[in-house]
Structure formats: C-alpha cells, structure tokens
Design a protein around this motif. Structure first.
Motif, PDB file in Angstrom:
ATOM      1  N   ARG A 131       0.850  -1.183   0.000  1.00 23.51           N
ATOM      2  CA  ARG A 131       0.000   0.000   0.000  1.00 23.51           C
ATOM      3  C   ARG A 131       0.888   1.236   0.000  1.00 23.51           C
ATOM      4  O   ARG A 131       1.828   1.322   0.806  1.00 23.51           O
ATOM      5  CB  ARG A 131      -0.901   0.004   1.240  1.00 23.51           C
ATOM      6  N   HIS A 133       0.919   5.377   0.367  1.00 27.82           N
ATOM      7  CA  HIS A 133       0.143   6.534   0.779  1.00 27.82           C
ATOM      8  C   HIS A 133       0.640   7.800   0.072  1.00 27.82           C
ATOM      9  O   HIS A 133       1.741   7.825  -0.484  1.00 27.82           O
ATOM     10  CB  HIS A 133       0.223   6.705   2.292  1.00 27.82           C
ATOM     11  N   TYR A 217      -0.472  -0.355  -4.525  1.00 24.11           N
ATOM     12  CA  TYR A 217      -1.874  -0.026  -4.301  1.00 24.11           C
ATOM     13  C   TYR A 217      -1.966   1.379  -3.707  1.00 24.11           C
ATOM     14  O   TYR A 217      -1.618   1.604  -2.560  1.00 24.11           O
ATOM     15  CB  TYR A 217      -2.449  -1.082  -3.360  1.00 24.11           C
ATOM     16  N   GLN A 219      -3.223   4.625  -1.965  1.00 25.47           N
ATOM     17  CA  GLN A 219      -4.163   4.875  -0.880  1.00 25.47           C
ATOM     18  C   GLN A 219      -4.614   6.330  -0.836  1.00 25.47           C
ATOM     19  O   GLN A 219      -3.825   7.249  -1.070  1.00 25.47           O
ATOM     20  CB  GLN A 219      -3.497   4.542   0.457  1.00 25.47           C
ATOM     21  N   SER A 227     -12.377   6.385  -0.082  1.00 30.62           N
ATOM     22  CA  SER A 227     -12.116   7.735   0.423  1.00 30.62           C
ATOM     23  C   SER A 227     -13.334   8.625   0.213  1.00 30.62           C
ATOM     24  O   SER A 227     -13.231   9.841   0.289  1.00 30.62           O
ATOM     25  CB  SER A 227     -10.898   8.343  -0.290  1.00 30.62           C
ATOM     26  N   ALA A 366      -7.756  -0.395   7.169  1.00 28.21           N
ATOM     27  CA  ALA A 366      -7.378   0.192   5.889  1.00 28.21           C
ATOM     28  C   ALA A 366      -8.369   1.260   5.495  1.00 28.21           C
ATOM     29  O   ALA A 366      -9.507   1.278   5.959  1.00 28.21           O
ATOM     30  CB  ALA A 366      -7.328  -0.888   4.809  1.00 28.21           C
ATOM     31  N   ARG A 368      -8.808   1.921   2.078  1.00 32.32           N
ATOM     32  CA  ARG A 368      -9.283   1.580   0.752  1.00 32.32           C
ATOM     33  C   ARG A 368      -9.625   0.117   0.727  1.00 32.32           C
ATOM     34  O   ARG A 368      -9.147  -0.670   1.509  1.00 32.32           O
ATOM     35  CB  ARG A 368      -8.210   1.845  -0.316  1.00 32.32           C
TER      36      ARG A 368
END
Length: 369
Positions: A131, A133, A217, A219, A227, A366, A368
């Motif tokens: 993930r 960010h 992935y 985020q 989101s 998480a 997402r």
C-alpha cells in the motif's frame, strides 16, 4: 494456407475513469522493460469508462504507437465492475489480470508473472502487494504472510488460509477459460470484488502463489471508493448476498467455507461502518442495523470462530443488534487512542482490513478496499 492466430499469454485489463494524473504511470509500468518474447505474450486492454477528464484522449494517443494496446470506449459511465467486464470481453490472452488505473506495477512484475504462468499453468495466481500513501509511506498487507511457502499449485482445501488473502481482483491473475467455465462476471455497484474473488479461490483446482511484490496499491486518492462518504457503501450488502447465493448453489454442503466467509463478512462490514472516510455519521446507525440483519440471515447453524479482542466484542454487539453499546465502544476506543503516547512509526507498518486478516488477529484499519 491457413495461418493460425497466436494469442498472447496474458491480457491486462485496465478500467479507466478520472485518473488523468496517474494513467501514464500505470500503463508504462505494465509494458515498459519487456524483452521481445515477453512483449509478444502481453496485450493491454484499456477501457475508457466515459472518463470526464482527458483520459480518453491520452489512451488513444498511447495506443497509436503501441500495437499491444487496445482501447475500448464506453458511451456512458458504468462503474468499475462492468468496465472490467467490457475489457474481459475484448481480451484474447489465456490469462487475465485486472489492474486499476490509479495503481501501478513495480519493475519486473510482468516478466515474473509470465514466468510463473508458463511454469505452473494455474487456474489462479495470487500476488503480493504494498500500500502506498500520498506522503510516500509504504505499508505491507497483514495478509501477506499467508502467501509464504506455497510451492507449485495447491487447492484451497490444502491451504485454507488463502481465503483470507485480501479479497480484491487485482491481486489475482486468472485463467480466462476458467472464468468462462465458472460463468463468473463482475456485478454492478461498489464492492464488486466480493462475489468475484472468493468463488475464484473456492472453485480453483490449481492455485499458485508468486511471493513477490507485484502491485503498488495507491491509498487515499480523492474520488476512490474508500475515500468517499456515500450511501453507496450499502452496496456491500447486495454483493454479500450474491456471494452467499453462489455458495449455496455451488457448495451447499461445505459448512466450513460458509463459517469462514461469514466471519470475514462481519469483520469487513464492521470496518466500513467504523470508517469516517466512508460512512457519513447519519448513516452509521442504519448501516449497523443492516449488518445485524445480515448477521442473522447468514449465521452458520453450527456457529463460527469469532476473532479475539475488540474485534470479537464488536461481533457480539452485532449479534445483539446493540448499536448504542457499539457506539460507546467506538467512542471509548478513539479517546484511548488520542490519550495513548505517540510511538515511533515502524519502518514498514501493517495495515489491512480485518476481512483479509487471519482469524483472531487484529490490526489497523485500511482506508481503501
């Protein structure tokens, strides 16, 4: 003389909508750096899902100089699941990989996937991911350890923990004929991965695992489902109805599978109801009530294994349909979190929805899907 048409080994299907800033990074990460043999075995099917920005124009320009790229243009927006179906209909590869257009692949991912497909010829190939960010922070998925130590091909009965790997479409490369045999398609609505990903693993005779980070992935992107505060998060209930409908028809006697999927469902829905990025405050109570109804509807006759700790307590509150107690527990947990002294962040934090975590394990939630 009849010339036989050679189909690629892998079709990468990329649905595209409102991702102008990230599109080239995604497409380049799929096709760049391939040698001649691998390039000949890959096609990219990009689906312009009536994108409101310049994505359609960018896709056409990209495809003009790359014969491996085909663009499918939809006349109106249909959403992620149905856009994937449109790309699947145009795919000619023996395998298909659904890659979201705001994400990207680390260098070497496609050659590694191709090599594993050639070697093992699985029905489903599972991949690891990270993930990423917006501030550059990278997190490992808490389900990643479940991918360790799987050699060759296995069935789910041999490695039942694989059912708890993150339930997304993009971490699975699937034999296209296997999809056809199952009659499996994506349904409309949000959380479309739920009735797609689990049946793949349940029905597969040959599951392989590539223990390598093959997916990044993204985020917290504005506009991403996880989101976005919306009543469309209620779509998750319809998707779980579809999953349990499939299970009742295809595997009516497998009580263990039903119990495992039930536990994953409740944990996942609790993530959604408790997440401020998804659930508007005024919809939290009615969503919780729907979770309680799904709990009563699908609870296995023989019971199930609840997670431990706070997660297990939340399961009990859902069973009792006690929203006031859940609200107080949630408020107390948040106050305790604010009062807890800050600790240095680990080099690689772990964050995953409990729906993808091993039973009894807890962790950060998480943001997402």
């Amino acid at each position: 003389m009849v010339t036989e048409t050679r189909h690629p080994l892998l079709s990468v299907v990329v649905p595209v909508h409102g991702v102008e800033a990230h599109l080239h990074q995604c497409l380049d990460s799929i096709l760049d750096g391939l040698d001649a043999a691998d390039a000949a075995d890959v096609e990219l099917v990009a689906v312009d899902d009536a994108s409101p920005d310049r994505c359609g124009e960018l896709l056409r320009a990209y495809a003009a100089s790359r014969p491996a790229v085909r663009v499918v243009t939809l006349p109106h927006n249909v959403g992620l699941g149905l856009a994937r179906n449109a790309g699947l209909d145009e795919a000619t590869g023996r395998y298909v990989w659904f890659v979201d257009s705001d994400d990207w692949l680390p260098p070497g991912s496609v050659p590694a996937v191709l090599a594993r497909l050639r070697a093992d010829r699985p029905d489903v190939l599972l991949l690891d991911h990270l993930r990423v960010h917006h501030d550059g922070r990278i997190e490992e998925d808490a389900s990643s350890p479940l991918l360790r130590g799987v050699d060759g091909c296995v069935r789910l009965a041999e490695r039942p923990e694989l059912l708890r790997v993150q339930h997304t479409a993009w971490n699975k490369v699937v034999r296209r004929a296997f999809l056809t045999e199952l009659g499996l398609r994506f349904f409309p609505g949000w959380y479309e991965d739920i009735p797609f990903s689990h049946p793949l693993l349940i029905a597969a005779e040959r599951i392989a695992v590539l223990d390598r980070i093959c997916y990044r992935y993204r985020q917290g992107r504005p506009g991403a489902i996880t989101s976005t505060r919306s009543d469309r998060h209620f779509d998750a209930f319809d998707q779980y109805d579809r999953l349990f409908g499939w299970l009742s028809a295809a595997r009516p006697d497998e009580a263990g599978l039903r119990a495992e999927l039930f536990a994953l469902m409740v944990s996942h829905l609790l993530v959604v109801v408790g997440n401020d990025h998804r659930m508007p405050a005024d919809l939290r109570r009615p969503f919780f009530r729907r979770v309680a109804r799904h709990y009563r509807r699908y609870r296995p006759a023989g019971g199930y294994h609840r997670p431990g700790g706070v997660g297990g307590l939340k399961h009990r509150l859902v069973a009792a349909n006690s929203y006031p107690a859940y609200w107080m527990l949630r408020a107390a947990h948040r106050i305790a979190g604010r009062l807890r002294p800050a600790r240095p962040a680990p080099a690689a934090a772990v964050s995953v929805e409990p729906a993808a975590m091993p039973a009894g394990q807890s962790g950060a939630l998480a943001v997402r899907r």
